[in-house]
Motif scaffolding. Structure first.
Motif, PDB file in Angstrom:
ATOM      1  N   GLU A 246       0.825  -1.203   0.000  1.00 51.56           N
ATOM      2  CA  GLU A 246       0.000   0.000   0.000  1.00 51.56           C
ATOM      3  C   GLU A 246       0.864   1.260   0.000  1.00 51.56           C
TER       4      GLU A 246
ATOM      5  N   SER B 175      -3.720 -13.045  -1.866  1.00 54.51           N
ATOM      6  CA  SER B 175      -5.000 -12.345  -1.747  1.00 54.51           C
ATOM      7  C   SER B 175      -4.840 -11.035  -0.986  1.00 54.51           C
ATOM      8  N   GLN B 176      -4.070 -11.072   0.098  1.00 54.74           N
ATOM      9  CA  GLN B 176      -3.845  -9.857   0.897  1.00 54.74           C
ATOM     10  C   GLN B 176      -3.118  -8.780   0.104  1.00 54.74           C
TER      11      GLN B 176
ATOM     12  N   GLY C 294      -3.285  -8.491  -3.204  1.00 56.05           N
ATOM     13  CA  GLY C 294      -4.017  -8.149  -4.417  1.00 56.05           C
ATOM     14  C   GLY C 294      -3.480  -8.806  -5.664  1.00 56.05           C
TER      15      GLY C 294
END
Length: 423
Positions: free
Chosen positions: A270, A359-360, A362
């Protein structure tokens, strides 16, 4: 111009020869941009949480940014005792001349002096490092050296001249290289400099994008070329600006591990996306995770990831650094620095954990597994060449044993993990 409180100690913050602002010794720490810096057409904030929308900044973000410029652990404690300084401001006052960033911190009113360097030899440096009365970090010269490199390991700043001989930066003069001698504070750790040189060279061999390193056999140290320094068109050595991910996240260095509340891998991605790094750097983040798992680098925390700002390429994930096989040493943590899909123990990470991590972050799990598989294949195919490259500079006995141990352990671990994750 910066408005200075006459009764408050302060440090002027420079990027190369330009005054960026002033750090004030207040509670909490306060940073104020210089008017000239804010009005410059190419001005940039020193950190995202200290934007140019306002001149003065105070609070946790300011503290985290400047605290992360300091060394950690035993090294910081040694500096506190030897310099009679305990606060972040006090320590930066003593050692903030050439930081692990594009900035230098000088006493208020003191401008950067003409750069000067003291010629030395590898033999003289080796002798100084063997002196138990000296700390390599601050003993490199007695002529006002003010250097600050983040991290828990002893480091020495150098300039390497064209003929390959070393010179010591005086005052706040910028350096071109970082010398990292063997770790001596941990009894179970041996040949750490060769270990780091090997793992960094292996990462370079498979194209991961790392800081350039070599092994200095006289000093028995890993010599790292600084990627945050370069020569401009006029032949002048200039500083490039970088921030580690703890600085980007506003976390002090004591919160660098995810288990302690530091950035997770998802948070790291992020932060990179918020700073607009290209997609290729997000792939490099994945490769860095798997490379550390394969090589047993359990100390691969958020401070070992940085973004680098350059005029040519904008913001990029910086070349990787501080890669070492820590799992080789008894007594060091067996937990990985990040949770992989909820699991910290590398030997217990299964395909389901990798899929959960994907998954975490993306990513599609098949893509993540394909990155892991290709990296493993490249690693195993190139590791013999790294052993051959370093064998001539490794002395008989423990250093040759280290090369053999690294080769055997990394290949075995890589094959085992990759087989477990194959579907």
């Amino acid at each position: 111009m910066v408005t200075v409180r006459s009764t408050v100690r302060s440090l002027d913050v420079y990027r190369n020869e330009q005054l960026v602002g002033t750090l004030f010794d207040e509670t909490p720490l306060t940073f104020r941009y210089a008017d000239a810096w804010m009005s410059a057409p190419d001005a940039e904030p020193i950190a995202p949480m200290m934007g140019l929308h306002q001149a003065e900044h105070v609070g946790d973000g300011v503290y985290a940014y400047f605290e992360n410029l300091l060394p950690e652990g035993d090294l910081r404690r040694y500096l506190s005792i030897s310099l009679h300084a305990t606060t972040v401001f006090g320590l930066l006052s003593a050692v903030g001349g050439d930081t692990a960033s594009g900035l230098s911190l000088l006493p208020h009113g003191e401008r950067p002096k003409p750069r000067s360097y003291q010629a030395s030899t590898w033999e003289a440096i080796a002798k100084s490092l063997r002196d138990p009365a000296q700390a390599p970090f601050i003993a490199q010269n007695a002529d006002g050296a003010r250097i600050s490199l983040a991290g828990a390991q002893d480091k020495m700043l150098l300039v390497i001249k064209p003929d390959g001989t070393p010179a010591l930066p005086l005052g706040s003069a910028p350096s071109t290289h970082i010398l990292k001698p063997d770790i001596v504070r941990l009894p179970s750790v041996w040949c750490s400099a060769l270990n780091e040189t090997f793992v960094m060279t292996l990462a370079d061999a498979i194209g991961m994008g790392v800081a350039e390193v070599s092994y200095q056999p006289i000093v028995k140290a890993c010599l790292v070329t600084r990627y945050d320094r370069k020569f401009n068109d006029r032949g002048e050595l200039i500083r490039l600006h970088q921030l580690d991910l703890c600085q980007l996240d506003g976390k002090p260095s004591i919160i660098k591990y995810e288990a302690d509340g530091g950035p997770s891998l998802a948070r790291c991605r992020e932060l990179l996306q918020q700073n607009h790094v290209p997609a290729m750097d997000l792939k490099r983040l994945l490769e860095w995770v798997f490379f550390n798992l394969y090589t047993g680098n359990n100390d691969s925390h958020a401070k070992n990831l940085s973004v680098l700002q350059t005029a040519e390429h904008g913001v990029r994930l910086a070349p990787f650094y501080d890669l070492m096989s820590t799992s080789l040493y008894p007594g060091l943590s067996k937990k990985f620095a990040f949770a992989i899909g909820g699991e910290y123990i590398a030997g217990d990470i299964k395909t389901a954990h990798i899929e959960n991590m994907a998954s975490q972050l993306g990513f599609k799990h098949k893509y993540v597994l394909s990155v892991a598989e290709k990296l493993a294949e490249n690693l195993v195919s190139r590791i013999d060449s790294v052993v051959a490259e370093l064998s001539p500079v490794a002395s008989p006995g423990t250093e040759q044993t280290m090369l053999e141990r690294l080769h055997k352990t990394i290949v075995r671990n890589t094959k085992k993990l990759n087989k477990r994750w194959s579907v």
